[in-house]
Design a protein around this motif. Structure first.
Motif, short mmCIF file in Angstrom:
data_model
loop_
_atom_site.label_atom_id
_atom_site.label_comp_id
_atom_site.label_asym_id
_atom_site.label_seq_id
_atom_site.Cartn_x
_atom_site.Cartn_y
_atom_site.Cartn_z
N THR A 70 10.99 12.09 -55.53
CA THR A 70 10.66 10.57 -55.71
C THR A 70 9.45 10.42 -57.12
O THR A 70 9.04 11.61 -57.62
CB THR A 70 9.89 10.01 -54.60
N ASP A 71 9.20 9.41 -57.37
CA ASP A 71 8.20 9.06 -58.54
C ASP A 71 6.69 9.17 -57.87
O ASP A 71 6.45 8.04 -57.06
CB ASP A 71 8.50 7.57 -58.93
N PHE A 72 6.12 10.13 -58.11
CA PHE A 72 5.04 10.45 -57.17
C PHE A 72 3.90 10.46 -58.35
O PHE A 72 4.14 10.62 -59.66
CB PHE A 72 4.93 11.88 -56.56
N SER A 73 2.42 10.01 -57.87
CA SER A 73 1.69 10.54 -58.79
C SER A 73 0.79 11.81 -58.67
O SER A 73 1.12 12.49 -57.71
CB SER A 73 0.49 9.36 -58.25
N PRO A 74 0.42 12.18 -59.90
CA PRO A 74 -0.04 13.84 -59.85
C PRO A 74 -1.22 13.80 -58.99
O PRO A 74 -1.38 14.91 -58.51
CB PRO A 74 -0.45 13.71 -61.34
N ALA A 75 -2.00 12.81 -58.64
CA ALA A 75 -3.13 13.32 -57.64
C ALA A 75 -2.77 13.42 -56.27
O ALA A 75 -3.28 14.15 -55.74
CB ALA A 75 -3.96 11.90 -57.79
N GLU A 76 -1.41 12.71 -55.84
CA GLU A 76 -1.07 13.11 -54.59
C GLU A 76 -0.50 14.16 -54.46
O GLU A 76 -0.96 15.12 -53.35
CB GLU A 76 -0.05 12.00 -54.28
N ALA A 77 0.23 14.76 -55.42
CA ALA A 77 0.96 16.11 -55.40
C ALA A 77 -0.23 17.23 -55.50
O ALA A 77 -0.26 18.13 -54.86
CB ALA A 77 1.79 16.45 -56.73
N TYR A 78 -1.28 16.94 -56.30
CA TYR A 78 -2.43 17.80 -56.29
C TYR A 78 -3.23 17.93 -54.80
O TYR A 78 -3.78 19.10 -54.46
CB TYR A 78 -3.46 17.78 -57.59
N ALA A 79 -3.21 16.87 -54.26
CA ALA A 79 -3.95 16.74 -52.86
C ALA A 79 -3.15 17.44 -51.69
O ALA A 79 -3.77 18.28 -51.10
CB ALA A 79 -3.90 15.31 -52.41
N TYR A 80 -1.73 17.54 -51.84
CA TYR A 80 -1.08 18.34 -51.00
C TYR A 80 -0.95 19.69 -51.30
O TYR A 80 -1.24 20.67 -50.35
CB TYR A 80 0.64 17.86 -51.12
N ALA A 81 -1.19 19.96 -52.75
CA ALA A 81 -1.28 21.34 -52.93
C ALA A 81 -2.57 22.02 -52.69
O ALA A 81 -2.79 23.38 -52.36
CB ALA A 81 -0.94 21.77 -54.23
N LEU A 82 -3.68 21.34 -52.65
CA LEU A 82 -4.96 21.55 -52.39
C LEU A 82 -5.15 21.95 -50.71
O LEU A 82 -5.80 22.90 -50.12
CB LEU A 82 -5.93 20.97 -52.90
N LEU A 83 -4.41 20.80 -49.97
CA LEU A 83 -4.67 20.95 -48.53
C LEU A 83 -3.81 22.11 -47.93
O LEU A 83 -4.01 22.59 -46.95
CB LEU A 83 -4.05 19.56 -48.01
N LEU A 84 -2.67 22.87 -48.81
CA LEU A 84 -2.10 24.09 -47.84
C LEU A 84 -2.92 25.11 -47.79
O LEU A 84 -2.90 25.61 -46.86
CB LEU A 84 -0.74 24.27 -48.96
N PRO A 85 -3.70 25.49 -49.02
CA PRO A 85 -4.44 26.56 -48.70
C PRO A 85 -5.61 26.35 -47.72
O PRO A 85 -6.19 27.52 -47.22
CB PRO A 85 -4.82 27.27 -49.86
N LEU A 86 -6.18 25.06 -47.85
CA LEU A 86 -7.24 25.01 -47.29
C LEU A 86 -7.08 24.94 -45.46
O LEU A 86 -7.86 25.33 -44.89
CB LEU A 86 -7.87 23.64 -47.49
N THR A 87 -5.88 24.23 -45.24
CA THR A 87 -5.48 24.26 -43.85
C THR A 87 -5.39 25.85 -43.50
O THR A 87 -5.75 26.41 -42.05
CB THR A 87 -4.30 23.41 -43.54
N THR A 88 -4.57 26.61 -44.23
CA THR A 88 -4.43 28.08 -43.95
C THR A 88 -5.65 28.83 -43.69
O THR A 88 -5.84 29.50 -42.71
CB THR A 88 -3.72 28.81 -44.80
#
Length: 227
Positions: A70-88
């Motif tokens: 979809t048409d996404f904002s870079p900030a949202e994508a970076y937030a998901y990418a940052l949450l992945l290692p943090l939750t692990t």
């Protein structure tokens, strides 16, 4: 092992001393639960949090993959990418904290039981039926099992919770195909129960043989010292 646990610190704890006075023949597990419920509850809380975080990364990854279409904002994508290692990382810290608390409690349980068994053994008179092999087996085997049980007792509720969460995530992706896997698990359940019962019977026979072996060894050593 009923009534075996007048723990060492009970004499300095008025509430525990009162409990032992009113319930001198209380089952061992009830006494252990009353004494050690606080660290076990803290360990269970860490276990629950780590189990819930275990299934969060797949959800975040699926949302991230859907976001790329979809048409996404870079900030949202970076937030998901940052949450992945943090939750692990958070899940790893929580599960290690759980094991540390559970195994630490297990060591305390083993020490308390060993102290109680030795205190009770010292109360036996020479003419009483005091089995040295059984005493050694209680300290080395049974107390060790309770030590190990403190690290795995939470699997009684954690394993069903993880199965339900995994089935919910699979049904979200695969749909009704999950029913076949559940059917296979239920079909194999009687086999697992039969194997567990056979192993329990085998452990009980090994424990009896160990008692007899230790008793014979102690008698042989006493006879050799007499000679």
């Amino acid at each position: 092992m009923r009534g075996l646990l007048p723990l060492r610190n009970a004499r300095s704890n008025p509430s525990q001393e009162k409990r032992l006075l009113h319930h001198p023949r209380e089952p061992l597990l009830h006494t252990l639960a009353h004494v050690f419920w606080r660290p076990l509850a803290r360990a269970a809380a860490f276990k629950l949090a780590s189990d819930l975080l275990r299934y969060l990364p797949p959800l975040l990854l699926s949302h991230l993959l859907l976001l790329l279409d979809t048409d996404f904002s870079p900030a949202e994508a970076y937030a998901y990418a940052l949450l992945l290692p943090l939750t692990t990382l958070a899940q790893a810290l929580l599960v290690n904290q759980y094991f540390w608390l559970a195994l630490r409690t297990g060591v305390h349980v083993r020490g308390a039981l060993t102290s109680a068994i030795c205190a009770r053994a010292l109360e036996y008179r020479r003419r009483d039926d005091a089995d040295g092999g059984r005493l050694a087996n209680l300290i080395s085997s049974d107390c060790g099992r309770l030590n190990s049980a403190c690290g795995s007792i939470n699997m009684a509720w954690s394993a069903p919770l993880q199965i339900l969460l995994a089935l919910a995530l699979l049904s979200r992706v695969l749909g009704s195909a999950v029913i076949g896997g559940v059917g296979c698990m239920l079909a194999l359940w009687p086999v697992q129960v039969a194997i567990s019962r056979a192993l329990a019977r085998q452990r009980a026979s090994i424990a009896r043989a160990t008692d007899d072996r230790l008793q014979r060894t102690a008698a042989a050593l006493a006879a050799s010292r007499a000679v």
